[in-house]
Design a protein around this motif. Sequence first.
Motif, PDB file in Angstrom:
ATOM      1  N   PRO A   1     -10.967  -5.817 -10.892  1.00 50.83           N
ATOM      2  CA  PRO A   1     -10.669  -5.609  -9.472  1.00 50.83           C
ATOM      3  C   PRO A   1     -11.521  -6.479  -8.554  1.00 50.83           C
ATOM      4  N   ARG A   2     -12.761  -6.686  -8.962  1.00 51.60           N
ATOM      5  CA  ARG A   2     -13.636  -7.534  -8.150  1.00 51.60           C
ATOM      6  C   ARG A   2     -13.104  -8.957  -8.059  1.00 51.60           C
ATOM      7  N   MET A   3     -12.568  -9.487  -9.152  1.00 53.65           N
ATOM      8  CA  MET A   3     -12.003 -10.831  -9.135  1.00 53.65           C
ATOM      9  C   MET A   3     -10.782 -10.894  -8.203  1.00 53.65           C
ATOM     10  N   VAL A   4      -9.944  -9.859  -8.247  1.00 52.99           N
ATOM     11  CA  VAL A   4      -8.781  -9.807  -7.348  1.00 52.99           C
ATOM     12  C   VAL A   4      -9.237  -9.845  -5.894  1.00 52.99           C
ATOM     13  N   MET A   5     -10.186  -8.981  -5.557  1.00 46.95           N
ATOM     14  CA  MET A   5     -10.628  -8.874  -4.170  1.00 46.95           C
ATOM     15  C   MET A   5     -11.368 -10.119  -3.706  1.00 46.95           C
ATOM     16  N   ALA A   6     -12.126 -10.753  -4.610  1.00 49.00           N
ATOM     17  CA  ALA A   6     -12.842 -11.979  -4.247  1.00 49.00           C
ATOM     18  C   ALA A   6     -11.857 -13.073  -3.851  1.00 49.00           C
ATOM     19  N   ALA A   7     -10.820 -13.266  -4.671  1.00 51.40           N
ATOM     20  CA  ALA A   7      -9.828 -14.289  -4.368  1.00 51.40           C
ATOM     21  C   ALA A   7      -9.068 -13.948  -3.088  1.00 51.40           C
ATOM     22  N   TYR A   8      -8.667 -12.704  -2.962  1.00 47.41           N
ATOM     23  CA  TYR A   8      -7.848 -12.297  -1.813  1.00 47.41           C
ATOM     24  C   TYR A   8      -8.607 -12.456  -0.498  1.00 47.41           C
ATOM     25  N   THR A   9      -9.788 -11.902  -0.415  1.00 40.98           N
ATOM     26  CA  THR A   9     -10.520 -11.929   0.856  1.00 40.98           C
ATOM     27  C   THR A   9     -11.025 -13.328   1.189  1.00 40.98           C
TER      28      THR A   9
ATOM     29  N   HIS B   1     -12.302   0.628  -1.332  1.00 38.63           N
ATOM     30  CA  HIS B   1     -10.842   0.693  -1.235  1.00 38.63           C
ATOM     31  C   HIS B   1     -10.212   0.803  -2.631  1.00 38.63           C
ATOM     32  N   VAL B   2     -10.778   0.075  -3.587  1.00 39.34           N
ATOM     33  CA  VAL B   2     -10.268   0.146  -4.959  1.00 39.34           C
ATOM     34  C   VAL B   2     -10.500   1.531  -5.543  1.00 39.34           C
ATOM     35  N   ASP B   3     -11.697   2.068  -5.353  1.00 41.02           N
ATOM     36  CA  ASP B   3     -11.984   3.419  -5.848  1.00 41.02           C
ATOM     37  C   ASP B   3     -11.029   4.443  -5.237  1.00 41.02           C
TER      38      ASP B   3
ATOM     39  N   THR C   1       1.788  -2.360  -3.598  1.00 42.89           N
ATOM     40  CA  THR C   1       1.097  -3.249  -2.661  1.00 42.89           C
ATOM     41  C   THR C   1       1.852  -3.390  -1.349  1.00 42.89           C
ATOM     42  N   GLY C   2       3.155  -3.114  -1.377  1.00 43.61           N
ATOM     43  CA  GLY C   2       3.957  -3.291  -0.173  1.00 43.61           C
ATOM     44  C   GLY C   2       4.260  -4.742   0.128  1.00 43.61           C
ATOM     45  N   ALA C   3       4.014  -5.626  -0.837  1.00 41.60           N
ATOM     46  CA  ALA C   3       4.268  -7.053  -0.632  1.00 41.60           C
ATOM     47  C   ALA C   3       5.764  -7.328  -0.573  1.00 41.60           C
ATOM     48  N   ALA C   4       6.117  -8.455   0.027  1.00 41.64           N
ATOM     49  CA  ALA C   4       7.519  -8.877   0.079  1.00 41.64           C
ATOM     50  C   ALA C   4       8.057  -9.024  -1.337  1.00 41.64           C
ATOM     51  N   ASP C   5       9.362  -8.904  -1.480  1.00 45.89           N
ATOM     52  CA  ASP C   5       9.976  -8.901  -2.815  1.00 45.89           C
ATOM     53  C   ASP C   5       9.600 -10.132  -3.634  1.00 45.89           C
ATOM     54  N   ASN C   6       9.629 -11.311  -3.009  1.00 47.21           N
ATOM     55  CA  ASN C   6       9.331 -12.531  -3.771  1.00 47.21           C
ATOM     56  C   ASN C   6       7.876 -12.578  -4.221  1.00 47.21           C
ATOM     57  N   VAL C   7       6.979 -12.062  -3.397  1.00 41.63           N
ATOM     58  CA  VAL C   7       5.561 -12.009  -3.758  1.00 41.63           C
ATOM     59  C   VAL C   7       5.347 -10.978  -4.860  1.00 41.63           C
ATOM     60  N   ARG C   8       5.967  -9.820  -4.700  1.00 40.75           N
ATOM     61  CA  ARG C   8       5.813  -8.764  -5.711  1.00 40.75           C
ATOM     62  C   ARG C   8       6.373  -9.220  -7.063  1.00 40.75           C
TER      63      ARG C   8
ATOM     64  N   LEU D   1      -6.768  -4.953   3.157  1.00 44.25           N
ATOM     65  CA  LEU D   1      -7.567  -4.495   2.018  1.00 44.25           C
ATOM     66  C   LEU D   1      -6.898  -3.348   1.264  1.00 44.25           C
ATOM     67  N   GLU D   2      -6.080  -2.574   1.951  1.00 46.14           N
ATOM     68  CA  GLU D   2      -5.387  -1.470   1.279  1.00 46.14           C
ATOM     69  C   GLU D   2      -4.370  -2.014   0.262  1.00 46.14           C
ATOM     70  N   ALA D   3      -3.624  -3.026   0.675  1.00 48.79           N
ATOM     71  CA  ALA D   3      -2.645  -3.633  -0.239  1.00 48.79           C
ATOM     72  C   ALA D   3      -3.360  -4.300  -1.407  1.00 48.79           C
ATOM     73  N   ALA D   4      -4.424  -5.033  -1.107  1.00 48.36           N
ATOM     74  CA  ALA D   4      -5.163  -5.720  -2.162  1.00 48.36           C
ATOM     75  C   ALA D   4      -5.796  -4.724  -3.131  1.00 48.36           C
ATOM     76  N   ALA D   5      -6.210  -3.579  -2.611  1.00 48.45           N
ATOM     77  CA  ALA D   5      -6.826  -2.568  -3.469  1.00 48.45           C
ATOM     78  C   ALA D   5      -5.832  -2.007  -4.482  1.00 48.45           C
ATOM     79  N   GLN D   6      -4.573  -1.882  -4.092  1.00 44.27           N
ATOM     80  CA  GLN D   6      -3.553  -1.437  -5.039  1.00 44.27           C
ATOM     81  C   GLN D   6      -3.420  -2.452  -6.183  1.00 44.27           C
ATOM     82  N   LEU D   7      -3.414  -3.734  -5.824  1.00 40.18           N
ATOM     83  CA  LEU D   7      -3.316  -4.791  -6.828  1.00 40.18           C
ATOM     84  C   LEU D   7      -4.556  -4.806  -7.720  1.00 40.18           C
ATOM     85  N   ALA D   8      -5.712  -4.671  -7.107  1.00 41.69           N
ATOM     86  CA  ALA D   8      -6.956  -4.650  -7.880  1.00 41.69           C
ATOM     87  C   ALA D   8      -6.991  -3.454  -8.828  1.00 41.69           C
ATOM     88  N   ALA D   9      -6.536  -2.303  -8.334  1.00 48.35           N
ATOM     89  CA  ALA D   9      -6.497  -1.102  -9.172  1.00 48.35           C
ATOM     90  C   ALA D   9      -5.552  -1.299 -10.354  1.00 48.35           C
TER      91      ALA D   9
END
Length: 356
Positions: free
Chosen positions: A58-66, A16-18, A153-160, A73-81
């Motif tokens: 990116p791996r650290m981002v995805m490890a924490a998120y999942t 997803h990150v790639d 990421t499409g996250a809510a405004d406060n999260v973003r 995973l699509e939203a998290a991949a944007q953050l990881a990227a």
Amino acid sequence: MDQHELIAVPWRGAEHVDAALARYFSLSRTQAGKYGHRFERLWDVIERNTTGGKRFRPRMVMAAYTSLGGADLEAAAQLAAAYEMLHTALIVHDDVIDRDFVRRGHANVSGSYRDIATTAGIPLPAAEHRGMSAAVIAGDLALSGAYRLVDRTGAADNVRFRLREILDDAVTAAAAGELADVDFSLSPRPPSVDDIVEMERQKTAVYSFEAPLQSGAVLAGAFDETIDELGEFGRNIGIAYQIVDDILGVFGRQESTGKSTLGDLREGKRTVLTAQAFSSELWGSVADLFGKSDLNEDEAARIRGVLVDSGAKGFAERLAADFANRAWEHLASDAIPASLRDELSPVVRKVLERVR
């Protein structure tokens, strides 16, 4: 600022990150096309400089998120990227500062544009200046890209907003650490061990460990206590990792690390090793060799001997182990769920293995 692969197993979300990075570069090239082929080619060079890396951040981002229950995973991949783009920006600018034209055995952005210029018949000094100028522009674009990817990421405004704050803190810390590193290299007064540790935390640990882990946790909706503990874990393991990296930069095996054991000594790089050795009366016997641009293996062996005999190598190894053990303590917190503890424990073990 390069991290070697810590865990040689596939990780969830890698594809997803790639894909997120590929989409980002495709869109950027399309936009660049409005400004001509020259600008479009720059994006090709930037993309080439993101390949071949380990995607550690990116791996650290995805490890924490999942591990904290995140499912998009699509939203998290944007953050990881975003953190891979930040890494790209920082190493491109770092190469300019160090006047390096090669990374991972290939021409970096500076080297690519220097070679284009020399092929066109431009004399080397001017060609090198053109290469570094292009790299500054490329690094700026990559840095901007990190913020744009967070917004995707499409996250809510406060999260973003919180994610952008964490990213901005990481950028600020990296800049402060880079400036300290440059100042240390020019100062006639050697920095203290504490100065070096803080510089390495700012320059590397924050954006490589602290911020990616905390960002993944924030996107997953984790509790503040969990986010804070991840930050402390990331800070301590990041410092430990960098100290070990500096030890291996002098005492490691090139076939294992991919890094020459002469480079740091020729550069006169200030590390925990050298900061500790500077206070030894033995250092005077090799002081004139440290930072010698044409240092040979025999001279390097003399410096290594002093680093061992003065106790500097042993001190650095113990300090790295101490920070790794502090990381264990934070990872053992009740605020860290078992799934995430299992995901991150191999990182600590690998650091401890490398220091032995």
